[in-house]
Design an enzyme around this catalytic site. Structure first.
Site, PDB file in Angstrom:
ATOM      1  N   ALA A  33      -7.853  -8.794 -13.125  1.00 57.37           N
ATOM      2  CA  ALA A  33      -7.941 -10.239 -13.329  1.00 57.37           C
ATOM      3  C   ALA A  33      -8.576 -10.459 -14.695  1.00 57.37           C
ATOM      4  O   ALA A  33      -9.730 -10.071 -14.921  1.00 57.37           O
ATOM      5  CB  ALA A  33      -8.777 -10.892 -12.236  1.00 57.37           C
ATOM      6  N   ARG A  39      -5.157  -6.438  -0.895  1.00 58.61           N
ATOM      7  CA  ARG A  39      -6.060  -5.538  -0.175  1.00 58.61           C
ATOM      8  C   ARG A  39      -5.507  -5.212   1.211  1.00 58.61           C
ATOM      9  O   ARG A  39      -5.577  -4.079   1.674  1.00 58.61           O
ATOM     10  CB  ARG A  39      -7.441  -6.177  -0.033  1.00 58.61           C
ATOM     11  CG  ARG A  39      -8.239  -6.248  -1.318  1.00 58.61           C
ATOM     12  CD  ARG A  39      -9.551  -6.982  -1.097  1.00 58.61           C
ATOM     13  NE  ARG A  39     -10.296  -7.155  -2.338  1.00 58.61           N
ATOM     14  CZ  ARG A  39     -11.352  -7.950  -2.458  1.00 58.61           C
ATOM     15  NH1 ARG A  39     -11.794  -8.641  -1.411  1.00 58.61           N
ATOM     16  NH2 ARG A  39     -11.966  -8.060  -3.620  1.00 58.61           N
ATOM     17  N   SER A  87     -21.672   8.100  -9.583  1.00 55.18           N
ATOM     18  CA  SER A  87     -22.048   9.490  -9.843  1.00 55.18           C
ATOM     19  C   SER A  87     -23.533   9.763  -9.624  1.00 55.18           C
ATOM     20  O   SER A  87     -23.909  10.845  -9.170  1.00 55.18           O
ATOM     21  CB  SER A  87     -21.644   9.884 -11.268  1.00 55.18           C
ATOM     22  OG  SER A  87     -22.254   9.033 -12.217  1.00 55.18           O
ATOM     23  N   LEU A 107     -15.227  -6.504  -0.926  1.00 56.18           N
ATOM     24  CA  LEU A 107     -13.956  -5.767  -0.940  1.00 56.18           C
ATOM     25  C   LEU A 107     -13.254  -5.812   0.421  1.00 56.18           C
ATOM     26  O   LEU A 107     -12.538  -4.890   0.796  1.00 56.18           O
ATOM     27  CB  LEU A 107     -14.168  -4.314  -1.372  1.00 56.18           C
ATOM     28  CG  LEU A 107     -14.885  -4.114  -2.711  1.00 56.18           C
ATOM     29  CD1 LEU A 107     -15.032  -2.628  -3.014  1.00 56.18           C
ATOM     30  CD2 LEU A 107     -14.164  -4.824  -3.847  1.00 56.18           C
ATOM     31  N   GLU A 157      14.281   7.616  16.124  1.00 58.76           N
ATOM     32  CA  GLU A 157      15.431   8.204  16.814  1.00 58.76           C
ATOM     33  C   GLU A 157      15.228   8.229  18.328  1.00 58.76           C
ATOM     34  O   GLU A 157      16.133   7.882  19.099  1.00 58.76           O
ATOM     35  CB  GLU A 157      15.674   9.632  16.308  1.00 58.76           C
ATOM     36  CG  GLU A 157      15.967   9.728  14.813  1.00 58.76           C
ATOM     37  CD  GLU A 157      14.741  10.000  13.970  1.00 58.76           C
ATOM     38  OE1 GLU A 157      14.829  10.803  13.035  1.00 58.76           O
ATOM     39  OE2 GLU A 157      13.665   9.401  14.263  1.00 58.76           O
ATOM     40  N   CYS A 171      13.106  14.775  12.005  1.00 59.64           N
ATOM     41  CA  CYS A 171      12.133  15.857  11.946  1.00 59.64           C
ATOM     42  C   CYS A 171      12.541  16.981  12.889  1.00 59.64           C
ATOM     43  O   CYS A 171      13.218  16.773  13.894  1.00 59.64           O
ATOM     44  CB  CYS A 171      10.738  15.339  12.292  1.00 59.64           C
ATOM     45  SG  CYS A 171      10.549  14.828  14.010  1.00 59.64           S
TER      46      CYS A 171
END
Length: 366
Positions: free
Chosen positions: A158, A188, A225, A208, A56, A79
């Site tokens: 995959a 990704r 973990s 990754l 805006e 907002c």
């Protein structure tokens, strides 16, 4: 009587502008603004980057004094609170805009109708719910993120035609072809973070990262973990090691000390009933870190857990025309006893990537 088709036309333009901010504005919503006077567009703007001016204000700056008496079209309620930028409602009122046409109300509790009420109190005519479905669709990530405090989760699998992600011996490179693997880099690139389990790290030593594409590297999340991630793994030693986060529950103290000395981020998280990282608290933690989109890449136990806990929003399955037979199932038991209680996909898209088939859609839980 107002011509609704005119409102739709200008709102569609606002949506086109809003889409230009994709990825750059996250976790903020994509917003576009169009200012119309005497039937003509006199200014346009969109939210270009997180922390920058809202749509805006960008449009109002271009319009200048011509904004007085105009109609402002915006796909999301303006907002009304001070964030990284001042309230848009203040700028709209000050500019003398006479009418504001809004696509959808803002799900952010800090706004949620308050912006509309402020505009009305200052004598501005407000028209709502124009192209609402399209507006919600564009900002589906933001809606989940701001409403639930959770990232939008895409799961990519995959697999072979018979649903295996590895052979009986554990071999998995490569099930899908080069075109499908290249597409993974684009997926990704579209996400803030990529998540795998420790099994994938130990078996594949993945990076990754996004390669062969321009874009911001995603954060890399490892569910580990017992803190078994090897010190020489790519995720801890490559050029993007600072992007790695290891989520753990009962870490080996020696490994913890060594990995912390490498400067890697480690989160001590709540454990689930099986001793693994509890997924829902993890996702909330990711959202607190402004991660609004998450790509889950494996392996099988991770796929199963995310689906079993109904945390997946979108599923992308890349199927190679190969039959492996006995091997590692992509997805384990979801404790579904009747077919009519199965998980389903809607808005399904099926396409070929060279020899492979890609099926993707939004996950619907019974």
């Amino acid at each position: 009587m107002e011509d609704k088709s005119v409102h739709i036309q200008f709102m569609q333009r606002a949506l086109q502008l809003a889409a230009r901010g994709e990825k750059a504005v996250r976790p903020n919503p994509m917003v576009g603004a169009v200012i119309v006077k005497n039937g003509d567009i006199i200014a346009e703007g969109f939210h270009e980057r997180f922390g920058y001016n809202h749509a805006e204000l960008n449009a109002l700056i271009i319009a200048g004094t011509e904004a007085k008496g105009s109609t402002l079209y915006v796909n999301l309620e303006p907002c009304c609170h001070q964030g990284k930028t001042p309230p848009c409602t203040d700028a709209i009122i000050k500019a003398g805009v006479s009418t504001v046409v809004i696509g959808m109300s803002d799900p952010n509790p800090k706004v949620a109708g308050k912006g509309i009420e402020i505009l009305k109190r200052h004598g501005i005519s407000v028209i709502t719910d124009v192209e609402t479905d399209a507006c919600c669709g564009l900002n589906h990530v933001f809606i989940k993120y701001i409403s639930l405090g959770l990232p939008y989760v895409t799961m990519k699998i995959a697999q072979s035609l018979d649903g295996r992600i590895a052979t009986e011996s554990g071999h998995s490179k490569w099930i899908t072809g080069t075109a499908a693997r290249a597409q993974v880099h684009q997926i990704r690139c579209d996400n803030d973070a990529v998540l795998v389990g420790i099994g994938t790290v130990l078996a594949d030593n993945p990076r990754l990262t996004i390669r062969h594409l321009a874009g911001k590297q995603p954060r890399r999340i490892v569910l580990d973990s017992q803190l078994q991630t090897p010190l020489n793994s790519n995720l801890l030693t490559d050029a993007h090691a600072s992007q790695t986060i290891i989520a753990t529950t009962r870490p080996n103290s020696i490994a913890l000390s060594k990995i912390q000395k490498m400067g890697i981020t480690i989160w001590r998280m709540e454990a689930d009933d099986f001793g693994g990282v509890a997924l829902a608290p993890l996702l909330h933690r990711l959202a607190e870190e402004r991660i609004s989109t998450l790509l889950v890449e494996g392996g099988a136990s991770i796929f199963t857990s995310f689906l079993r806990e109904r945390l997946v929003d979108r599923l992308v399955i890349m199927m190679a025309p190969k039959i492996i037979g006995r091997g590692t199932d992509a997805i384990g038991s979801l404790h579904i006893e009747k077919v009519d209680k199965s998980y389903q996909l809607k808005h399904v898209n099926v396409r070929k990537l060279c020899e492979d088939i890609v099926v993707e859609g939004d996950v619907v839980y019974p």
